[in-house]
Design a protein around this motif. Structure first.
Motif, PDB file in Angstrom:
ATOM      1  N   SER A  95       0.853  -1.188   0.000  1.00 10.73           N
ATOM      2  CA  SER A  95       0.000   0.000   0.000  1.00 10.73           C
ATOM      3  C   SER A  95       0.890   1.240   0.000  1.00 10.73           C
ATOM      4  CB  SER A  95      -0.926   0.008   1.222  1.00 10.73           C
ATOM      5  OG  SER A  95      -1.743   1.159   1.223  1.00 10.73           O
ATOM      6  N   GLU A 140     -10.506  -3.257   1.742  1.00  8.30           N
ATOM      7  CA  GLU A 140     -10.407  -3.809   3.085  1.00  8.30           C
ATOM      8  C   GLU A 140     -10.173  -5.311   3.035  1.00  8.30           C
ATOM      9  OE1 GLU A 140     -14.145  -3.227   5.049  1.00  8.30           O
ATOM     10  OE2 GLU A 140     -15.290  -4.355   3.536  1.00  8.30           O
ATOM     11  N   GLN A 193      -2.008   8.607  -5.470  1.00  2.56           N
ATOM     12  CA  GLN A 193      -2.368   7.954  -4.216  1.00  2.56           C
ATOM     13  C   GLN A 193      -2.779   6.504  -4.481  1.00  2.56           C
ATOM     14  OE1 GLN A 193      -2.204   9.503  -1.048  1.00  2.56           O
ATOM     15  NE2 GLN A 193      -1.000  10.884  -2.329  1.00  2.56           N
ATOM     16  N   ARG A 233      -6.494   3.005  -7.181  1.00  2.00           N
ATOM     17  CA  ARG A 233      -6.575   4.381  -6.688  1.00  2.00           C
ATOM     18  C   ARG A 233      -8.040   4.770  -6.482  1.00  2.00           C
ATOM     19  NH1 ARG A 233      -3.019   4.301 -10.952  1.00  2.00           N
ATOM     20  NH2 ARG A 233      -0.861   4.950 -10.540  1.00  2.00           N
ATOM     21  N   GLN A 279       0.337   4.230  -0.591  1.00  2.00           N
ATOM     22  CA  GLN A 279      -0.337   5.348   0.065  1.00  2.00           C
ATOM     23  C   GLN A 279      -0.287   5.206   1.580  1.00  2.00           C
ATOM     24  OE1 GLN A 279      -4.639   5.186   0.349  1.00  2.00           O
ATOM     25  NE2 GLN A 279      -4.796   7.169  -0.683  1.00  2.00           N
ATOM     26  N   GLY A 280      -0.320   3.970   2.062  1.00  2.00           N
ATOM     27  CA  GLY A 280      -0.232   3.711   3.489  1.00  2.00           C
ATOM     28  C   GLY A 280      -1.530   3.353   4.178  1.00  2.00           C
ATOM     29  N   ARG A 281      -2.678   3.589   3.549  1.00  2.00           N
ATOM     30  CA  ARG A 281      -3.963   3.353   4.210  1.00  2.00           C
ATOM     31  C   ARG A 281      -4.332   1.872   4.299  1.00  2.00           C
ATOM     32  NH1 ARG A 281      -8.497   7.045   1.654  1.00  2.00           N
ATOM     33  NH2 ARG A 281      -9.709   5.917   3.236  1.00  2.00           N
ATOM     34  N   PHE A 282      -3.663   1.032   3.516  1.00  2.00           N
ATOM     35  CA  PHE A 282      -3.968  -0.402   3.487  1.00  2.00           C
ATOM     36  C   PHE A 282      -2.766  -1.240   3.916  1.00  2.00           C
ATOM     37  CE2 PHE A 282      -4.887  -4.334   0.853  1.00  2.00           C
ATOM     38  CZ  PHE A 282      -6.023  -4.726   1.551  1.00  2.00           C
ATOM     39  N   THR A 283      -1.792  -0.604   4.533  1.00  2.00           N
ATOM     40  CA  THR A 283      -0.503  -1.260   4.799  1.00  2.00           C
ATOM     41  C   THR A 283      -0.630  -2.505   5.661  1.00  2.00           C
ATOM     42  OG1 THR A 283       0.700   0.822   4.564  1.00  2.00           O
ATOM     43  CG2 THR A 283       1.784  -0.937   5.792  1.00  2.00           C
ATOM     44  N   ARG A 295      -3.693   3.122  -3.334  1.00  2.00           N
ATOM     45  CA  ARG A 295      -4.157   2.447  -2.111  1.00  2.00           C
ATOM     46  C   ARG A 295      -3.590   1.043  -2.016  1.00  2.00           C
ATOM     47  NH1 ARG A 295      -9.216   2.460   0.637  1.00  2.00           N
ATOM     48  NH2 ARG A 295      -9.440   4.580  -0.122  1.00  2.00           N
TER      49      ARG A 295
END
Length: 269
Positions: free
Chosen positions: A27, A108, A87, A102, A29-33, A89
């Motif tokens: 990820s 999730e 970005q 993106r 972007q970092g939101r799904f890391t 994801r």
């Protein structure tokens, strides 16, 4: 918003690129890391779509669930892997391609029971072989809402969006404000069968085409449609333009927060 055929087309592409092979998942972007780390390096068992939802199965305890929403998109490029742009994801890296996600409204990690719970809230998907049109009709027949509103309800019918909604009603000369409880079974069977045909075509060609041969530009001697959505359509995004069949100006209104298009002559009920 991408409609159901787009998600089924993506599922086909991801099967071809990744299924039965290990996939590197990250990820940028970092939101799904944290979730990406749990499936990184695992074998993708299958990819499937249901309505406007995409599922990547890494095992019974790990399913990546994606809903693109209004602006989400996947992009695919052949290796070598290049630095992410924008970005991103989720990034998937396989043996031959890199796929970036993106702008999705949902990305999730869920379990198999959570997937079943999600699907239980959705109506039948015309693009699924096991879809049961009776379930959708039972909900339509009980409702006072208009058929135009009901076709957009994902709990009634999964995968149908604004384009297919407008076009299917035009093709069968249905007044969009007809209450669901007044839709007879013969009409519903016609709508369902046509949706299956049109949406399967959408999966094959990657765009929505709904115009019959006799109304295509070459047959009518008119200019081809120019629209970022692509495809030849009867009424969608054609407000204030003449109907291809009768010449009446196509109408537009807002219904449940979305634009609704129809021909007041061909669809007067």
């Amino acid at each position: 918003m991408p409609e159901g055929h787009t998600l089924h087309r993506l599922a086909r592409e991801h099967k071809k690129l990744f299924v039965r092979r290990p996939v590197r998942v990250s990820s940028p972007q970092g939101r799904f890391t944290a979730s990406a780390a749990l499936v990184d390096g695992r074998v993708l068992q299958r990819a499937e779509a249901y309505g406007k939802h995409l599922f990547h199965h890494y095992g019974p305890d790990a399913i990546v669930h994606v809903h693109l929403g209004l602006i989400g998109e996947f992009s695919s490029l052949p290796l070598p892997e290049l630095p992410p742009v924008g970005q991103v994801r989720m990034r998937m890296v396989g043996e031959t391609h890199v796929v970036d996600l993106r702008g999705a409204i949902i990305c999730e990690l869920i379990t198999a029971p959570q997937r079943r719970e999600l699907l239980a809230r959705l109506g039948p998907d015309p693009l699924r072989k096991n879809a049961d049109p009776d379930l959708a009709y039972a909900r339509i027949k009980k409702s006072k809402l208009s058929i135009a509103a009901l076709l957009m309800e994902q709990k009634v019918l999964a995968g149908v969006g604004n384009v297919y909604r407008a076009e299917i009603l035009f093709r069968h000369q249905v007044d969009p404000m007809l209450p669901g409880r007044q839709v007879d079974r013969a009409l519903w069977d016609e709508l369902w069968a046509d949706l299956v045909t049109l949406m399967r075509r959408g999966v094959r060609v990657g765009r929505i085409d709904t115009v019959r041969p006799e109304h295509l530009p070459r047959a009518m001697g008119r200019a081809a449609r120019k629209d970022r959505h692509g495809g030849e359509v009867y009424v969608y995004r054609r407000a204030e333009e003449p109907c291809h069949v009768c010449g009446t100006v196509v109408s537009k209104t807002i219904l449940a927060g979305r634009n609704l298009y129809w021909c007041p002559t061909c669809q007067k009920g």
